[in-house]
Write a protein that holds these residues in place. Structure first.
Motif, PDB file in Angstrom:
ATOM      1  N   ASN A  34       0.808  -1.230   0.000  1.00  0.00           N
ATOM      2  CA  ASN A  34       0.000   0.000   0.000  1.00  0.00           C
ATOM      3  C   ASN A  34       0.836   1.272   0.000  1.00  0.00           C
ATOM      4  N   GLY A  77       2.369   1.962  -3.125  1.00  0.00           N
ATOM      5  CA  GLY A  77       2.511   2.212  -4.568  1.00  0.00           C
ATOM      6  C   GLY A  77       3.643   1.451  -5.224  1.00  0.00           C
ATOM      7  N   ARG A  85       2.355  -0.804  -8.134  1.00  0.00           N
ATOM      8  CA  ARG A  85       1.992   0.097  -9.241  1.00  0.00           C
ATOM      9  C   ARG A  85       3.262   0.550  -9.978  1.00  0.00           C
TER      10      ARG A  85
HETATM   11  C1  LIG Z   1      -1.170  -7.403  -4.654  1.00  0.00           C
HETATM   12  C2  LIG Z   1       0.117  -6.705  -4.226  1.00  0.00           C
HETATM   13  C3  LIG Z   1       1.214  -6.997  -5.276  1.00  0.00           C
HETATM   14  C4  LIG Z   1      -0.117  -5.179  -4.142  1.00  0.00           C
HETATM   15  O1  LIG Z   1       1.111  -4.531  -3.867  1.00  0.00           O
HETATM   16  P1  LIG Z   1       1.138  -3.045  -3.282  1.00  0.00           P
HETATM   17  O2  LIG Z   1       2.526  -2.508  -3.458  1.00  0.00           O
HETATM   18  O3  LIG Z   1       0.571  -3.046  -1.922  1.00  0.00           O
HETATM   19  O4  LIG Z   1       0.130  -2.284  -4.269  1.00  0.00           O
HETATM   20  P2  LIG Z   1       0.101  -0.725  -4.526  1.00  0.00           P
HETATM   21  O5  LIG Z   1       0.385  -0.013  -3.230  1.00  0.00           O
HETATM   22  O6  LIG Z   1       0.961  -0.378  -5.686  1.00  0.00           O
HETATM   23  O7  LIG Z   1      -1.441  -0.527  -4.880  1.00  0.00           O
HETATM   24  C5  LIG Z   1      -1.868  -0.027  -6.128  1.00  0.00           C
HETATM   25  C6  LIG Z   1      -3.363   0.265  -6.007  1.00  0.00           C
HETATM   26  O8  LIG Z   1      -4.097  -0.963  -5.764  1.00  0.00           O
HETATM   27  C7  LIG Z   1      -4.791  -0.887  -4.494  1.00  0.00           C
HETATM   28  N1  LIG Z   1      -4.640  -2.216  -3.881  1.00  0.00           N
HETATM   29  C8  LIG Z   1      -3.542  -2.753  -3.316  1.00  0.00           C
HETATM   30  N2  LIG Z   1      -3.788  -4.032  -2.935  1.00  0.00           N
HETATM   31  C9  LIG Z   1      -5.069  -4.287  -3.277  1.00  0.00           C
HETATM   32  C10 LIG Z   1      -5.904  -5.430  -3.141  1.00  0.00           C
HETATM   33  N3  LIG Z   1      -5.476  -6.579  -2.579  1.00  0.00           N
HETATM   34  N4  LIG Z   1      -7.190  -5.339  -3.595  1.00  0.00           N
HETATM   35  C11 LIG Z   1      -7.651  -4.196  -4.177  1.00  0.00           C
HETATM   36  N5  LIG Z   1      -6.892  -3.086  -4.340  1.00  0.00           N
HETATM   37  C12 LIG Z   1      -5.628  -3.131  -3.890  1.00  0.00           C
HETATM   38  C13 LIG Z   1      -4.080   0.216  -3.713  1.00  0.00           C
HETATM   39  O9  LIG Z   1      -4.969   0.815  -2.789  1.00  0.00           O
HETATM   40  C14 LIG Z   1      -3.700   1.159  -4.845  1.00  0.00           C
HETATM   41  O10 LIG Z   1      -4.840   1.900  -5.276  1.00  0.00           O
HETATM   42  P3  LIG Z   1      -4.781   3.474  -5.564  1.00  0.00           P
HETATM   43  O11 LIG Z   1      -3.395   3.780  -6.092  1.00  0.00           O
HETATM   44  O12 LIG Z   1      -5.854   3.694  -6.559  1.00  0.00           O
HETATM   45  O13 LIG Z   1      -5.008   4.076  -4.232  1.00  0.00           O
HETATM   46  C15 LIG Z   1       0.594  -7.202  -2.814  1.00  0.00           C
HETATM   47  O14 LIG Z   1      -0.511  -7.133  -1.935  1.00  0.00           O
HETATM   48  C16 LIG Z   1       1.134  -8.620  -2.824  1.00  0.00           C
HETATM   49  O15 LIG Z   1       2.341  -8.827  -2.999  1.00  0.00           O
HETATM   50  N6  LIG Z   1       0.254  -9.646  -2.610  1.00  0.00           N
HETATM   51  C17 LIG Z   1       0.681 -11.044  -2.620  1.00  0.00           C
HETATM   52  C18 LIG Z   1       1.108 -11.488  -4.009  1.00  0.00           C
HETATM   53  C19 LIG Z   1      -0.007 -11.307  -5.038  1.00  0.00           C
HETATM   54  O16 LIG Z   1      -1.153 -11.649  -4.819  1.00  0.00           O
HETATM   55  N7  LIG Z   1       0.383 -10.740  -6.220  1.00  0.00           N
HETATM   56  C20 LIG Z   1      -0.526 -10.455  -7.308  1.00  0.00           C
HETATM   57  C21 LIG Z   1      -0.794 -11.632  -8.155  1.00  0.00           C
HETATM   58  S1  LIG Z   1       0.431 -11.890  -9.406  1.00  0.00           S
END
Ligand SMILES: CC(C)(COP(=O)(O)OP(=O)(O)OC[C@H]1O[C@@H](n2cnc3c(N)ncnc32)[C@H](O)[C@@H]1OP(=O)(O)O)[C@@H](O)C(=O)NCCC(=O)NCCS
Length: 212
Positions: A121, A123, A126
């Motif tokens: 969370n 970015g 992203r």
């Molecule tokens: C999913 C994951 C990669 C997100 O990483 P992160 O660095 O926290 O994501 P970001 O901070 O860049 O978030 C980007 C946007 O998505 C949103 N977001 C983050 N996780 C989210 C989720 N699980 N569900 C919905 N939205 C989500 C954020 O609020 C942000 O929105 P905004 O910029 O419009 O406010 C991380 O939770 C993770 O590693 N999960 C386990 C592995 C996984 O499932 N990977 C994806 C499948 S390949």
């Protein structure tokens, strides 16, 4: 090889992975639920390790694969993205042999995207995806695709991806290539103005991605 790039978060930088990053990438990408049985897991990431030994003369980090790592100001890895050709692209029953090279040069797939829990969370995912998209766009790719768990539809939607049960792509012949993977959703994003997402047979479809 790309130089490290500063992000809007000054504490985090994104760099391309090197052959020494095998364990780091395996550890980070193992945070993704790959929907595999425990005994399948170690071997599932072997192709990624192997691809890391390829030359990295660009534009992608490792021939047709692109591996990026996000690290904090102490150089500790906190996130990663791995991209490359999808399995279906080399499957003759799914991808016409005659189109295989064109598909691999125009369309790529995100195999894994993960951020360690303490850094979520902020970015970072992203930013990793954005860096990968820019590199693929510069390398002439027209679309990026991926498979994801249903729970991540909103997440990928926020990042500009269209999700659907099927991955549909029109071929230059006018034929429709349409894939479904049980239990997964497909997401895709257009990288070039020569391609677009249109509705074909009621499904969002990547169109023009393989045109001359
Ligand atoms: C999913 C994951 C990669 C997100 O990483 P992160 O660095 O926290 O994501 P970001 O901070 O860049 O978030 C980007 C946007 O998505 C949103 N977001 C983050 N996780 C989210 C989720 N699980 N569900 C919905 N939205 C989500 C954020 O609020 C942000 O929105 P905004 O910029 O419009 O406010 C991380 O939770 C993770 O590693 N999960 C386990 C592995 C996984 O499932 N990977 C994806 C499948 S390949």
């Amino acid at each position: 090889m790309h130089a490290p790039t500063a992000l809007s978060d000054p504490d985090i930088r994104v760099r391309t992975a090197t052959h020494a990053d095998g364990d780091t990438l395996v550890e980070l990408i193992s945070l993704v639920d790959l929907q595999l049985r425990a005994e399948e897991l170690p071997g599932a990431l072997d192709p990624m390790r192997h691809a890391l030994t390829d030359s990295d003369e660009g534009p992608l980090s490792h021939r047709r694969n692109h591996f990026l790592i996000a690290e904090n100001s102490d150089g500790v890895p906190v996130g990663a993205i791995t991209c490359g050709p999808a399995k279906w692209m080399s499957n003759p029953s799914r991808s016409p042999t005659i189109m295989r090279r064109r598909i691999a040069e125009r369309v790529s797939t995100v195999h894994g995207l993960a951020v360690v829990p303490a850094y979520r969370n902020r970015g970072i995912a992203r930013a990793l995806l954005h860096h990968a998209e820019e590199t693929f766009r510069d390398a002439g790719y027209t679309a990026l695709t991926l498979r994801h768990d249903r729970s991540l539809t909103k997440f990928y939607g926020r990042l500009g991806y269209t999700s659907h049960n099927r991955l549909s792509l029109t071929l230059p012949t006018g034929e429709l290539l349409s894939l479904v993977d049980r239990g997964w959703k497909h997401a895709f994003k257009i990288l070039s103005p020569t391609a677009s997402i249109t509705t074909v047979q009621g499904m969002p479809t990547i169109t023009g991605a393989l045109s001359d």
